[in-house]
Motif scaffolding. Structure first.
Motif, PDB file in Angstrom:
ATOM      1  N   ASN A 149      29.497  44.949  43.917  1.00  0.00           N
ATOM      2  CA  ASN A 149      29.026  44.474  42.623  1.00  0.00           C
ATOM      3  C   ASN A 149      27.806  45.237  42.129  1.00  0.00           C
ATOM      4  O   ASN A 149      27.625  45.436  40.920  1.00  0.00           O
ATOM      5  CB  ASN A 149      28.704  42.978  42.701  1.00  0.00           C
ATOM      6  CG  ASN A 149      29.958  42.122  42.789  1.00  0.00           C
ATOM      7  OD1 ASN A 149      31.051  42.561  42.461  1.00  0.00           O
ATOM      8  ND2 ASN A 149      29.790  40.881  43.242  1.00  0.00           N
ATOM      9  N   SER A 193      29.218  48.278  40.380  1.00  0.00           N
ATOM     10  CA  SER A 193      30.356  48.082  39.479  1.00  0.00           C
ATOM     11  C   SER A 193      29.919  47.251  38.286  1.00  0.00           C
ATOM     12  O   SER A 193      29.835  46.032  38.372  1.00  0.00           O
ATOM     13  CB  SER A 193      31.506  47.384  40.218  1.00  0.00           C
ATOM     14  OG  SER A 193      32.591  47.160  39.345  1.00  0.00           O
ATOM     15  N   LYS A 203      33.633  42.596  38.688  1.00  0.00           N
ATOM     16  CA  LYS A 203      32.801  41.926  39.682  1.00  0.00           C
ATOM     17  C   LYS A 203      33.695  41.150  40.647  1.00  0.00           C
ATOM     18  O   LYS A 203      34.731  40.606  40.252  1.00  0.00           O
ATOM     19  CB  LYS A 203      31.824  40.942  39.016  1.00  0.00           C
ATOM     20  CG  LYS A 203      30.854  41.598  38.035  1.00  0.00           C
ATOM     21  CD  LYS A 203      29.826  42.469  38.758  1.00  0.00           C
ATOM     22  CE  LYS A 203      28.796  43.002  37.782  1.00  0.00           C
ATOM     23  NZ  LYS A 203      27.815  43.897  38.450  1.00  0.00           N
ATOM     24  N   SER A 212      38.539  39.241  41.947  1.00  0.00           N
ATOM     25  CA  SER A 212      37.833  40.211  41.110  1.00  0.00           C
ATOM     26  C   SER A 212      38.057  39.835  39.658  1.00  0.00           C
ATOM     27  O   SER A 212      39.161  39.417  39.280  1.00  0.00           O
ATOM     28  CB  SER A 212      38.347  41.633  41.374  1.00  0.00           C
ATOM     29  OG  SER A 212      39.722  41.749  41.084  1.00  0.00           O
ATOM     30  N   THR A 256      34.682  41.545  33.472  1.00  0.00           N
ATOM     31  CA  THR A 256      33.667  40.848  32.684  1.00  0.00           C
ATOM     32  C   THR A 256      33.775  41.122  31.191  1.00  0.00           C
ATOM     33  O   THR A 256      33.077  40.489  30.398  1.00  0.00           O
ATOM     34  CB  THR A 256      32.255  41.212  33.171  1.00  0.00           C
ATOM     35  OG1 THR A 256      32.077  42.626  33.072  1.00  0.00           O
ATOM     36  CG2 THR A 256      32.041  40.763  34.616  1.00  0.00           C
ATOM     37  N   ALA A 270      31.912  35.158  41.397  1.00  0.00           N
ATOM     38  CA  ALA A 270      31.990  36.436  40.703  1.00  0.00           C
ATOM     39  C   ALA A 270      31.235  36.383  39.374  1.00  0.00           C
ATOM     40  O   ALA A 270      30.526  37.329  39.005  1.00  0.00           O
ATOM     41  CB  ALA A 270      33.445  36.815  40.473  1.00  0.00           C
ATOM     42  N   SER A 303      27.497  36.614  39.786  1.00  0.00           N
ATOM     43  CA  SER A 303      26.961  37.917  40.198  1.00  0.00           C
ATOM     44  C   SER A 303      26.424  38.726  39.023  1.00  0.00           C
ATOM     45  O   SER A 303      25.625  39.649  39.223  1.00  0.00           O
ATOM     46  CB  SER A 303      28.039  38.721  40.935  1.00  0.00           C
ATOM     47  OG  SER A 303      29.057  39.147  40.044  1.00  0.00           O
ATOM     48  N   VAL A 304      26.826  38.400  37.794  1.00  0.00           N
ATOM     49  CA  VAL A 304      26.325  39.167  36.648  1.00  0.00           C
ATOM     50  C   VAL A 304      24.844  38.904  36.436  1.00  0.00           C
ATOM     51  O   VAL A 304      24.170  39.664  35.721  1.00  0.00           O
ATOM     52  CB  VAL A 304      27.119  38.860  35.357  1.00  0.00           C
ATOM     53  CG1 VAL A 304      28.600  39.145  35.558  1.00  0.00           C
ATOM     54  CG2 VAL A 304      26.894  37.433  34.873  1.00  0.00           C
TER      55      VAL A 304
END
Length: 784
Positions: free
Chosen positions: A440, A443, A447, A634, A637, A749, A752-753
Motif C-alpha cells: 500500500n 501503490s 489498496k 484489493s 480507490t 483497505a 489504508s488511504v
C-alpha cells in the motif's frame, strides 16, 4: 470367493458415519434426473394458478373489478379472500396478521389480493394483468432509518437482554464512543422458486406437494384455510432447489391457494410464480439499523456496551420476533461484554414481511458486534485482530468470570482461541499484514486490506418446543431398510447424513438404506428444517428408531441361539452370534418368521435447553459452533471496485458425519455470506416498489467473485462438548458469518488511504459505490 463369502469377511461398511460420501442426489442434480415438483408428471386436467398483486403499498381497496379477468381465455376461476372456506390467515405465530389474500386493505406493494386459476400457466399470468383495482392510498413507511425504535410501531414485542449496568460502565470508562451501522437485507434467490401442487382426494382430503422447509406447518395452515382437520391434509416434499430459510413460512401462501382451488374445483392445481413475482411477494432477510455505545480503556478492553437493534420487519409479524431475538443472542459474537444492554425493535413497515434467512438474525447481531470491535481498534490505534483476541470469552469459561453471555448462559465449550490461533498461524496473518502495508505504501491507486474474524454461533431453536424430531425406520426381510424422518432436503445433504447414521447403527452398506420423501403422513408434528438443527434432531431420532429394531434383533438372536446378549455383535453386513456369523438379511428374515417387530418410530428432544423470554435469561442453546476466516482484498480507490484475493477458513464441525458434505456447506455458506455483505442490495423506491426483483437488478456472487485463493479446512481435533449424534456439530448456518472477514478486509483497505487513522464505518452491503464513498469520506476526515 463368492459374493456371499466376501460380504461376510468385509471389515468395513460402505458409507457409514464419518465417510466422505457424496450427496445422494449429486449425480441427479448434474444430469437433470433429480425430480423437483415442476418435474413431476401433472395429473390429467391440472390447472394453473397465478397471483394478482397489489399496486399500492398502503391503501384501502375502493373497488376491484375482476370481470375482464374472469372472461379471459382459459380462465376457470378467480379467487379472492372472500373465497377462503376456512380462516383467511397464514400467520406462523398465530397473530392472525397475514391473510392468504388481502381483503379491503393492502399493506405492501405486491401483496396478493386475488388468484387466477386457468388451463395454462401463461393464460393465468396474462389474465392477472386485466384486473382493475382502485385504491385510496394511506400514509406509508418504507425505511427504518428515520424511525424511533423505542416508540414507533412494532409488529411484535421486542426483547431486552441485560447483564450488569451498561450505562454506568460506559459512563465510568476511560474512553467511550457511539455510532450507527446500517446492515442490508438479502433475497434468498434459490434456484427453484416457490411452487405447490395440490391434488384433491375424496371427502376433505388433499395432498399438497410443496417446496417447503416446514411440511407440518404447511399442513396446519392449509387445514386452517380449508376449514378441515389436519389429518385431511398430507404434505410431501422430496427435495427443494434451495431454501435458506425462505421456505420456512413463505411456502404457506402458495400451498394454501393451490389447495383451496383444488378442493373448490375438484382438479389438481399447480402454482409457480415467476422470479419477479416471487421476489416481490415473498419475505427476505431483515435489514437492520444498529445503534451502539461502548466504553473501553486505553488498551482496548471493552467495559460496557449498549445496543439497539432495529429491524425492518414489514407489515406482519411472520418470524420477526424470534429473528430479532436471535440478533440479540449474537450481539456478543465471540466476545465477553462485562456489562451489556441490548434491545431489539421489530419495526412495522409497508414492505413485504421479512422472514427467516440462514443465520436467522444471528449474522446481523454479529456484524454489530464486529463494528464495535473495529471502532475500539481504531480509537486505540491497534490491529482489530488484537482487540478481538483481547476481548474473547475466556477459555476457562464461567469459572473465570468472563464466560457468561448477555442472556446468562455459560460458555462451556469455548474453542475460539484455538481456532483463531491456528488460522492466524496457518494463513501467516502477521507476515501478510506486513506485506500489505509495504504494498500500500507504494501503490497510490490500488489498496489491499486483510481481516481475520471469528464466529461463535448458538445451536438450537430459541423456541424450545421446536427442538424435537421424529423418524420412522422399517427393516425388510431382504435386509434392506426404509428411512423416513421430518427433516427436508434442500441441497444441504441432510438425507445422506441421516442415512449414514442408520447404516452405522445396523452396520450395513449405505446402499441398503432407502431415503424416502418427507411426508406428514409418516412422521407427524415435525419442526422446520432450520436453525442448523436438521442433522442434530433428525439424526438422533433416526438413530433412536434404528436402535429399537437393533435391540429387538439382539434379544431375538440371544434367545434363539441361547447366548448372552453381550455375545450378539453387529459387524459389517453381518451379526456375530456366539461363535457364528449370520448375514444381516438372514437374521432379519429369521426375526420376521418369529414375529419380531421390524419397524420403529424414533423420537428425540434436545436436552438441557430452556429460555425465559420475559426475564431475558436461560440456556437457549445446546452448544456453540466456532470458526474463523481470514480474507484479503484489493480495492480500486478510483472506482470502488474490488477483488477478493484470498480467503483462509478454519471451521469446526465436531466429529463430522460427512466431511465432504460439511466442506461444501462451509464453502457455500461463506460465499453466500460474502454476497450478503458486498453485492446483494435490495432497493425500494418512494412508492414502496422493490426495484431489485430479478437477476438483472440483483447481484448474487458469481463463480468469478469467489476468492482467487480459497483454502478451507475443518478442525480435525474438534468434538462436540455435548452428546450430539456421533459428537458431530451443526454446519448449516455457522459458516455463513465467516463472510464478515471480507467486509472487514474491505474496511481495512479503505482505512489504508489515511494510514488507518480513521474508522471507515463501512455499512453493508459494501457495494463498490459504498466503498468509493467510504474512501472519499476517510480522506476528507483525515485531511480536515
Amino acid at each position: 470367493m463368492t459374493a456371499h463369502q466376501s460380504n461376510l469377511t468385509s471389515s468395513r461398511i460402505s458409507g457409514g458415519v464419518a465417510t466422505d460420501r457424496r450427496h445422494d442426489s449429486a449425480h441427479k442434480h448434474v444430469t437433470g434426473e433429480a425430480v423437483y415438483i415442476d418435474d413431476m408428471p401433472e395429473p390429467a386436467g391440472t390447472l394453473h394458478a397465478c397471483l394478482g398483486l397489489s399496486t399500492a403499498a398502503h391503501a384501502t381497496i375502493r373497488s376491484m373489478d375482476l370481470s375482464a379477468v374472469r372472461s379471459a381465455p382459459g380462465v376457470i376461476d378467480v379467487l379472492t379472500g372472500e373465497d377462503v372456506p376456512g380462516e383467511n390467515d397464514i400467520s406462523p405465530t398465530g397473530k392472525h396478521d397475514e391473510p392468504v389474500l388481502a381483503v379491503g386493505k393492502v399493506q405492501f406493494f405486491g401483496q396478493p389480493i386475488f388468484a387466477v386459476i386457468a388451463k395454462t400457466r401463461e393464460q393465468a399470468r396474462r389474465a392477472c394483468r386485466l384486473a382493475k383495482v382502485e385504491y385510496d392510498e394511506l400514509p406509508a413507511v418504507f425505511d427504518i432509518a428515520g424511525l424511533d425504535p423505542l416508540s414507533d410501531r412494532l409488529v411484535t414485542p421486542g426483547l431486552t437482554l441485560k447483564r450488569g449496568e451498561a450505562a454506568a460502565a460506559i459512563a465510568g470508562a476511560p474512553r467511550s464512543l457511539k455510532g450507527r451501522m446500517a446492515i442490508g437485507g438479502q433475497d434468498h434467490f434459490y434456484l427453484e422458486g416457490h411452487i405447490a401442487l395440490a391434488v384433491p382426494g375424496e371427502d376433505h382430503d388433499v395432498t399438497v406437494y410443496s417446496s417447503t422447509q416446514h411440511p407440518s406447518e404447511v399442513q396446519h395452515m392449509v387445514a386452517h384455510a380449508l376449514g378441515v382437520p389436519s389429518h385431511a391434509v398430507t404434505v410431501e416434499i422430496r427435495r427443494m432447489g434451495g431454501g435458506f430459510g425462505g421456505k420456512e413460512t413463505q411456502s404457506n401462501q402458495f400451498a394454501a391457494i393451490a389447495a383451496i382451488a383444488a378442493k373448490r374445483l375438484g382438479r389438481a392445481v399447480k402454482i409457480r410464480p415467476d422470479r419477479d413475482d416471487d421476489m416481490t411477494a415473498t419475505g427476505k432477510r431483515h435489514d437492520f439499523v444498529v445503534d451502539y455505545e461502548v466504553g473501553f480503556d486505553d488498551e482496548g478492553n471493552i467495559l460496557g456496551v449498549d445496543f439497539v437493534y432495529a429491524a425492518r420487519c414489514g407489515f406482519s409479524s411472520d418470524l420477526s420476533g424470534p429473528v430479532t431475538d436471535r440478533a440479540l443472542f449474537h450481539c456478543d459474537n465471540a466476545y465477553f461484554w462485562p456489562a451489556v444492554k441490548a434491545v431489539s425493535a421489530p419495526l412495522y413497515t409497508n414492505t413485504v414481511s421479512n422472514t427467516a434467512f440462514r443465520g436467522f438474525g444471528g449474522p446481523q447481531g454479529m456484524v454489530g458486534a464486529e463494528r464495535v470491535i473495529e471502532e475500539v481498534a481504531f480509537a486505540v490505534g491497534k490491529d482489530p485482530l488484537e482487540i478481538r483476541k483481547l476481548n474473547f470469552y475466556d477459555a476457562a469459561g464461567e469459572s473465570s468470570g468472563r464466560g457468561v453471555t448477555p442472556y446468562h448462559q455459560p460458555v462451556e465449550d469455548n474453542v475460539v482461541h484455538r481456532i483463531v490461533a491456528e488460522l492466524e498461524q496457518s494463513c501467516d496473518y502477521a507476515g501478510r499484514r506486513r506485506e500489505i502495508a509495504a504494498f500500500n505504501a507504494n501503490s497510490p491507486i490500488v489498496k489491499r486490506g486483510i481481516a481475520l474474524t471469528p464466529v461463535k454461533f448458538g445451536i438450537s431453536f430459541t423456541a424450545t418446543h421446536y427442538n424435537q424430531a421424529g423418524a420412522l425406520v422399517h427393516a425388510y426381510t431382504d435386509g434392506s431398510v426404509h428411512l423416513n424422518h421430518g427433516g427436508t432436503e434442500m441441497g444441504q445433504g441432510l438425507y445422506i447424513k441421516v442415512a449414514q447414521v442408520v447404516a452405522e447403527e445396523f452396520q450395513i452398506d449405505i446402499e441398503q438404506v432407502k431415503i424416502t420423501a418427507t411426508t406428514t403422513g409418516k412422521v407427524p408434528n415435525t419442526s422446520a428444517t432450520a436453525a442448523s438443527s436438521g442433522s442434530d434432531l433428525n439424526g438422533m431420532a433416526a438413530q433412536n428408531a434404528a436402535r429399537q429394531i437393533r435391540d429387538r434383533l439382539t434379544a431375538f438372536a440371544a434367545e434363539k441361539y441361547e447366548v448372552p446378549v453381550e455375545q450378539v455383535v453387529f459387524l459389517p453386513n453381518r451379526v456375530r452370534v456366539g461363535n457364528q456369523e449370520i448375514p444381516f438379511a438372514d437374521l432379519v428374515k429369521q426375526a420376521y418368521m418369529a414375529r419380531i417387530q421390524l419397524s420403529a418410530a424414533g423420537f428425540y428432544k434436545t436436552p438441557k435447553i430452556h429460555w425465559d423470554r420475559d426475564k431475558g435469561r436461560g440456556h437457549p442453546f445446546y452448544y456453540f459452533a466456532y470458526g474463523a476466516a481470514c480474507s484479503e482484498v484489493s480495492i480500486d480507490t478510483l472506482t470502488g471496485e474490488y477483488v477478493v484475493e484470498r480467503t483462509d477458513i478454519l471451521h469446526e464441525t465436531g466429529r463430522s458425519l460427512n466431511r465432504a458434505i460439511d466442506l461444501g456447506q462451509v464453502e457455500g455458506a461463506f460465499i453466500q455470506g460474502m454476497g450478503w455483505l458486498t453485492t446483494e442490495e435490495l432497493v425500494w423506491d418512494d412508492k414502496g416498489r422493490l426495484r431489485t426483483h430479478a437477476p438483472s437488478t440483483y447481484k448474487i456472487p458469481l463463480a468469478s467473485d469467489r476468492p482467487k485463493i480459497f483454502n478451507v479446512a475443518l478442525a480435525d481435533w474438534s468434538e462436540a462438548f455435548e452428546p450430539t449424534v456421533h459428537r458431530s456439530k451443526a454446519v448449516g448456518e455457522p459458516p455463513f458469518m465467516l463472510g464478515m472477514a471480507v467486509l472487514h478486509a474491505l474496511s481495512d483497505a479503505v482505512a489504508s488511504v489515511a494510514e488507518h487513522r480513521v474508522c471507515p464505518r463501512l455499512d453493508a452491503p459494501a457495494t463498490p459505490e459504498r466503498v468509493l464513498m467510504a474512501v472519499e469520506r476517510v480522506r476528507k476526515v483525515a485531511s480536515g
